[in-house]
Design an enzyme around this catalytic site. Structure first.
Site, short mmCIF file in Angstrom:
data_model
loop_
_atom_site.label_atom_id
_atom_site.label_comp_id
_atom_site.label_asym_id
_atom_site.label_seq_id
_atom_site.Cartn_x
_atom_site.Cartn_y
_atom_site.Cartn_z
N ARG A 152 0.97 -1.43 0.05
CA ARG A 152 0.01 0.12 -0.01
C ARG A 152 0.79 1.24 0.05
O ARG A 152 0.54 2.11 -0.59
CB ARG A 152 -0.92 -0.16 1.20
CG ARG A 152 -1.93 1.03 1.20
CD ARG A 152 -2.82 1.04 2.30
NE ARG A 152 -2.50 1.05 3.50
CZ ARG A 152 -3.36 0.82 4.48
NH1 ARG A 152 -4.74 0.82 4.50
NH2 ARG A 152 -2.74 1.05 5.85
N ARG A 163 9.70 18.51 -8.73
CA ARG A 163 11.03 18.31 -9.41
C ARG A 163 12.43 18.63 -8.87
O ARG A 163 13.52 18.39 -9.09
CB ARG A 163 10.93 18.79 -10.90
CG ARG A 163 9.78 18.06 -11.88
CD ARG A 163 9.74 18.80 -13.13
NE ARG A 163 9.23 20.08 -12.89
CZ ARG A 163 9.10 20.93 -13.95
NH1 ARG A 163 9.11 20.48 -15.22
NH2 ARG A 163 8.76 22.23 -13.71
N LYS A 172 -2.27 7.41 1.32
CA LYS A 172 -1.80 7.61 2.92
C LYS A 172 -0.92 8.66 2.70
O LYS A 172 0.29 8.37 2.94
CB LYS A 172 -1.51 6.47 3.41
CG LYS A 172 -2.72 5.54 3.92
CD LYS A 172 -2.32 4.65 5.13
CE LYS A 172 -2.00 5.03 6.40
NZ LYS A 172 -3.07 5.11 7.13
N1 PXG Z 1 -9.08 4.97 7.83
C1 PXG Z 1 -7.99 5.97 7.81
C2 PXG Z 1 -8.51 7.31 7.33
C3 PXG Z 1 -6.68 5.70 8.29
O1 PXG Z 1 -5.90 6.69 8.24
C4 PXG Z 1 -7.42 3.45 8.81
C5 PXG Z 1 -8.97 3.81 8.20
C6 PXG Z 1 -7.35 2.15 9.18
O2 PXG Z 1 -6.48 1.41 8.32
P1 PXG Z 1 -5.33 0.15 8.76
O3 PXG Z 1 -4.84 -0.24 7.44
O4 PXG Z 1 -4.68 0.71 9.88
O5 PXG Z 1 -6.41 -1.09 9.28
C7 PXG Z 1 -6.69 4.22 8.80
C8 PXG Z 1 -5.25 4.13 9.50
C9 PXG Z 1 -3.65 6.32 14.52
C10 PXG Z 1 -3.40 6.42 13.29
O6 PXG Z 1 -2.83 6.74 15.15
C11 PXG Z 1 -4.27 5.65 12.56
C12 PXG Z 1 -3.95 5.75 11.17
C13 PXG Z 1 -3.54 6.45 10.43
C14 PXG Z 1 -2.35 7.32 11.47
C15 PXG Z 1 -2.69 7.20 12.71
O7 PXG Z 1 -4.75 5.96 15.11
N2 PXG Z 1 -4.79 5.00 10.06
#
Ligand code: PXG
Length: 292
Positions: free
Chosen positions: A52, A105, A151
């Protein structure tokens, strides 16, 4: 021993882990990241997270200056250097040092940062009592603007929603998309149980395809629970039998109230607790093994 952070091929002391103020990651949020976890010296879904990460980078035309195999090694070596068995792993790729203009760039080389640290767990009682959450005014980014599948280092969309939740005395928010359908929470995906079947919004709703989400869907299918990726309205959420959130940090967490409406009997649901238990079992069993 102080924590060591990986920056561009070197493990440096936490206090010395610094990047330039001209890095476009800082100037523009131009970069991508992943949040990963390890449990008992097993990195959960490492391949999926790295895939990802490279997909996010590909879309923003950011060339990660190492292969996926090298990235896997770098993550493992950082965990080992810090002797961490249960860890939160943050991988960041920034656009790198450029000038004050937007032009990517000008940034000659992306920077790779890997931070591993002890995981800060949510209080246990939240899992037993369940969360109370609200919907907030800030809508989820449109896929046609900044696709939530990327992300990116700019999480302001989610942070705005989090601020709105906090201002109202809640810890987490449901974000709707521009059509008013349920997308997800600020850092977690959302699921509901209705008549013993499992529902979660599809990616097309502005929902990040979470890796925990996919793992929970697999667990549900294994338990012969019918699962659907469907458009969900607030009305459907309010009238769910059970509700829960999923994410790398939160794992599986029950929700018992939304916008002051009680969900089911107001207690974490039976199927939710079953999925939570089975998910916790696979995180301690599956993954990329390493020795500290
Ligand atoms: N939705 C969003 C917008 C996310 O950022 C998830 C769903 C869950 O995805 P995963 O792949 O982790 O099952 C995320 C993931 C935190 C934190 O500290 C969580 C995420 C990103 C940054 C910080 O809770 N996210």
């Amino acid at each position: 021993m102080s924590l060591k952070v990986y920056i561009d091929g070197k493990l440096v002391e936490k206090d010395k882990a610094k990047i330039s103020v001209f890095d476009h990651g800082l100037l523009y949020g131009d970069g991508v990241f992943e949040g990963i976890r390890s449990y008992k010296s097993l990195v959960f879904k490492l391949k999926e997270h790295i895939d990802r990460l490279y997909e996010s980078a590909h879309t923003i035309m950011l060339d990660i200056p190492m292969s996926k195999a090298q990235m896997t090694k770098a993550v493992i070596n950082t965990l080992k250097a810090n002797k961490l068995k249960d860890a939160y792993i943050r991988v960041l790729i920034t656009r790198g040092v450029g000038d004050l203009g937007l032009d990517p760039r000008k940034c000659k080389k992306a920077s790779i940062i890997i931070i591993t640290d002890n995981i800060v767990l949510y209080p246990k009682e939240l899992y037993q009592k369940g969360l109370e959450i609200i919907t907030v005014p800030t809508v989820r980014n449109l896929s046609s603007a900044v696709d939530p599948q990327i992300k990116s280092l700019n999480y302001l969309n989610n942070i705005m929603a989090k601020i709105e939740a906090i201002n109202s005395g809640y810890q987490e928010a449901i974000m709707l998309n521009s059509m008013g359908f349920v997308a997800e929470c600020t850092g977690d995906n959302i699921f509901m149980i209705k008549n013993k079947q499992l529902y979660t919004p599809p990616q097309s709703m502005g929902t990040l395809r979470g890796i925990t989400r996919d793992a929970v869907i697999a667990v549900a299918k294994g338990a012969k629970i019918q699962t659907h990726e469907n458009i969900l309205t607030r009305h459907e959420i309010f009238n769910a039998d059970e509700l829960f959130l999923t994410g790398t940090a939160a794992e599986v967490i029950p929700v018992v109230k939304v916008d002051s409406r009680k969900i089911g009997n107001g207690k974490p649901g039976k199927i939710t607790l079953q999925l939570l238990k089975e998910f916790n079992e696979i995180t301690r069993k599956e993954g990329v093994k390493y020795k500290v």
